[in-house]
Design a protein around this motif. Structure first.
Motif, PDB file in Angstrom:
ATOM      1  N   ILE A   1       0.828  -1.205   0.000  1.00 24.11           N
ATOM      2  CA  ILE A   1       0.000   0.000   0.000  1.00 24.11           C
ATOM      3  C   ILE A   1       0.863   1.255   0.000  1.00 24.11           C
ATOM      4  N   TYR A   2       1.862   1.310   0.877  1.00 20.67           N
ATOM      5  CA  TYR A   2       2.747   2.478   0.913  1.00 20.67           C
ATOM      6  C   TYR A   2       3.444   2.674  -0.436  1.00 20.67           C
ATOM      7  N   GLU A   3       3.919   1.569  -0.995  1.00 22.97           N
ATOM      8  CA  GLU A   3       4.682   1.659  -2.243  1.00 22.97           C
ATOM      9  C   GLU A   3       3.824   2.147  -3.403  1.00 22.97           C
ATOM     10  N   CYS A   4       2.594   1.662  -3.474  1.00 21.02           N
ATOM     11  CA  CYS A   4       1.764   1.963  -4.642  1.00 21.02           C
ATOM     12  C   CYS A   4       0.806   3.127  -4.426  1.00 21.02           C
ATOM     13  N   THR A   5       0.897   3.784  -3.273  1.00 18.06           N
ATOM     14  CA  THR A   5       0.228   5.072  -3.124  1.00 18.06           C
ATOM     15  C   THR A   5       1.292   6.170  -3.184  1.00 18.06           C
TER      16      THR A   5
ATOM     17  N   PHE B   1      -8.322  -6.169 -11.881  1.00 18.21           N
ATOM     18  CA  PHE B   1      -7.071  -6.026 -12.628  1.00 18.21           C
ATOM     19  C   PHE B   1      -7.120  -4.967 -13.740  1.00 18.21           C
ATOM     20  N   PRO B   2      -8.205  -4.848 -14.526  1.00 19.30           N
ATOM     21  CA  PRO B   2      -8.197  -3.841 -15.606  1.00 19.30           C
ATOM     22  C   PRO B   2      -8.256  -2.398 -15.118  1.00 19.30           C
ATOM     23  N   PHE B   3      -8.776  -2.177 -13.915  1.00 14.46           N
ATOM     24  CA  PHE B   3      -9.091  -0.809 -13.501  1.00 14.46           C
ATOM     25  C   PHE B   3      -7.875   0.078 -13.223  1.00 14.46           C
ATOM     26  N   PRO B   4      -6.775  -0.430 -12.648  1.00 15.24           N
ATOM     27  CA  PRO B   4      -5.620   0.456 -12.485  1.00 15.24           C
ATOM     28  C   PRO B   4      -5.155   1.059 -13.802  1.00 15.24           C
ATOM     29  N   TYR B   5      -5.125   0.237 -14.861  1.00 17.84           N
ATOM     30  CA  TYR B   5      -4.695   0.755 -16.169  1.00 17.84           C
ATOM     31  C   TYR B   5      -5.723   1.732 -16.738  1.00 17.84           C
ATOM     32  N   ILE B   6      -7.001   1.355 -16.681  1.00 20.53           N
ATOM     33  CA  ILE B   6      -8.046   2.214 -17.257  1.00 20.53           C
ATOM     34  C   ILE B   6      -8.040   3.588 -16.594  1.00 20.53           C
TER      35      ILE B   6
ATOM     36  N   PHE C   1      -3.114  -7.746  -4.921  1.00 20.91           N
ATOM     37  CA  PHE C   1      -4.464  -7.190  -4.766  1.00 20.91           C
ATOM     38  C   PHE C   1      -4.398  -5.751  -4.250  1.00 20.91           C
ATOM     39  N   PHE C   2      -3.631  -5.534  -3.190  1.00 19.86           N
ATOM     40  CA  PHE C   2      -3.590  -4.200  -2.592  1.00 19.86           C
ATOM     41  C   PHE C   2      -2.786  -3.217  -3.437  1.00 19.86           C
ATOM     42  N   ALA C   3      -1.848  -3.707  -4.225  1.00 22.52           N
ATOM     43  CA  ALA C   3      -1.151  -2.820  -5.158  1.00 22.52           C
ATOM     44  C   ALA C   3      -2.130  -2.300  -6.202  1.00 22.52           C
TER      45      ALA C   3
ATOM     46  N   GLU D   1       4.409  -1.491 -11.967  1.00 24.56           N
ATOM     47  CA  GLU D   1       4.197  -0.903 -10.646  1.00 24.56           C
ATOM     48  C   GLU D   1       3.495  -1.896  -9.712  1.00 24.56           C
ATOM     49  N   ILE D   2       2.495  -2.599 -10.230  1.00 25.62           N
ATOM     50  CA  ILE D   2       1.766  -3.573  -9.413  1.00 25.62           C
ATOM     51  C   ILE D   2       2.687  -4.714  -8.997  1.00 25.62           C
ATOM     52  N   LEU D   3       3.487  -5.202  -9.932  1.00 21.94           N
ATOM     53  CA  LEU D   3       4.411  -6.295  -9.617  1.00 21.94           C
ATOM     54  C   LEU D   3       5.442  -5.862  -8.584  1.00 21.94           C
ATOM     55  N   TRP D   4       5.886  -4.611  -8.665  1.00 21.28           N
ATOM     56  CA  TRP D   4       6.858  -4.135  -7.690  1.00 21.28           C
ATOM     57  C   TRP D   4       6.216  -4.022  -6.304  1.00 21.28           C
TER      58      TRP D   4
END
Length: 251
Positions: A73-77, A238-243, A150-152, A107-110
């Motif tokens: 969460i910290y990383e991807c916010t 899964f599609p929504f972060p990109y969209i 999931f949280f990423a 970014e999600i994988l990281w």
């Protein structure tokens, strides 16, 4: 979309992390350790057992999961927002053949990898304290990665819909903190009102905690359901972060 290009984004973030890991590591490592010491040893002096499990072990097995989740969460916010807005790293990456979809996946994988790193670290620390006795806890690592994934995804969605970095406080205070407190890390939810149990069904923290606790305590009742919940949830969103990232970045 090419996975190889997404992994290049992951590689870039990993390389930066290896140079700055000390400051980042302290944030994600010491907070769960403080919870373990303050509540496990402190409150544990008054609450001896829960469901036949010493209270400190009950907390420790839950902290494995939540510490890993907070890393993602910290990383991807904050991390993603800083790279996107302040450092303009995304602009540089998108000037290469890497697409926005590949950048988002990277970014999600990281973020998922950060979960894995901190989850494994907390497992080592808790094992050092003698609170983990079964090697089977290591089998939880793929599912710690899944929880991080999931949280990423959720965190990147938050980055794209909130107006600025100051608004992240609402996400942490109104969403993440209640989910964390009612995830059965510190107390079981069995004896709480029915609406709390219903809410727990929709709480990804709760399912992740149950997975780690199941492996740590060699109790696999219902664990397949918990895994499927996270897996299906990760696939659905899964599609929504990109969209949403595309709407945020592309004029």
């Amino acid at each position: 979309m090419k996975i190889k290009r997404a992994l290049k984004v992951w590689q870039r973030n990993f390389k930066v992390y290896t140079k700055l890991y000390k400051s980042s590591f302290a944030l994600n490592f010491f907070e769960p350790l403080i919870y373990l010491i303050a509540l496990g040893f402190g409150l544990g002096g008054y609450v001896k057992e829960i469901d036949g499990i010493p209270y400190i072990k009950f907390i420790a097995t839950g902290i494995i999961s939540t510490s890993a989740i907070f890393a993602a969460i910290y990383e991807c916010t904050y991390g993603t927002y800083v790279r996107m807005v302040f450092q303009k790293t995304f602009d540089g990456i998108l000037a290469t053949p890497i697409s926005l979809k590949e950048l988002t996946l990277g970014e999600i994988l990281w973020g998922s990898t950060k979960s894995l790193i901190y989850g494994f670290t907390i497992i080592l620390v808790i094992t050092f304290f003698g609170l983990i006795e079964s090697y089977q806890i290591l089998f939880s690592l793929p599912f710690i990665f899944l929880s991080g994934f999931f949280f990423a995804e959720v965190s990147i969605i938050i980055v794209t819909v909130l107006p600025g970095i100051d608004s992240f406080n609402y996400f942490y205070t109104l969403i993440i903190t209640p989910m964390f407190l009612f995830s059965s890390v510190f107390f079981p939810l069995d004896d709480l009102p029915k609406f709390v149990k219903i809410a727990a069904f929709f709480n990804p923290f709760y399912h992740s905690v149950n997975i780690c606790r199941g492996f740590a305590l060699n109790n696999f009742d219902g664990i397949i359901f918990e895994i499927l919940w996270l897996l299906i949830g990760a696939i659905i969103i899964f599609p929504f972060p990109y969209i949403l990232m595309k709407k945020k970045i592309v004029p």
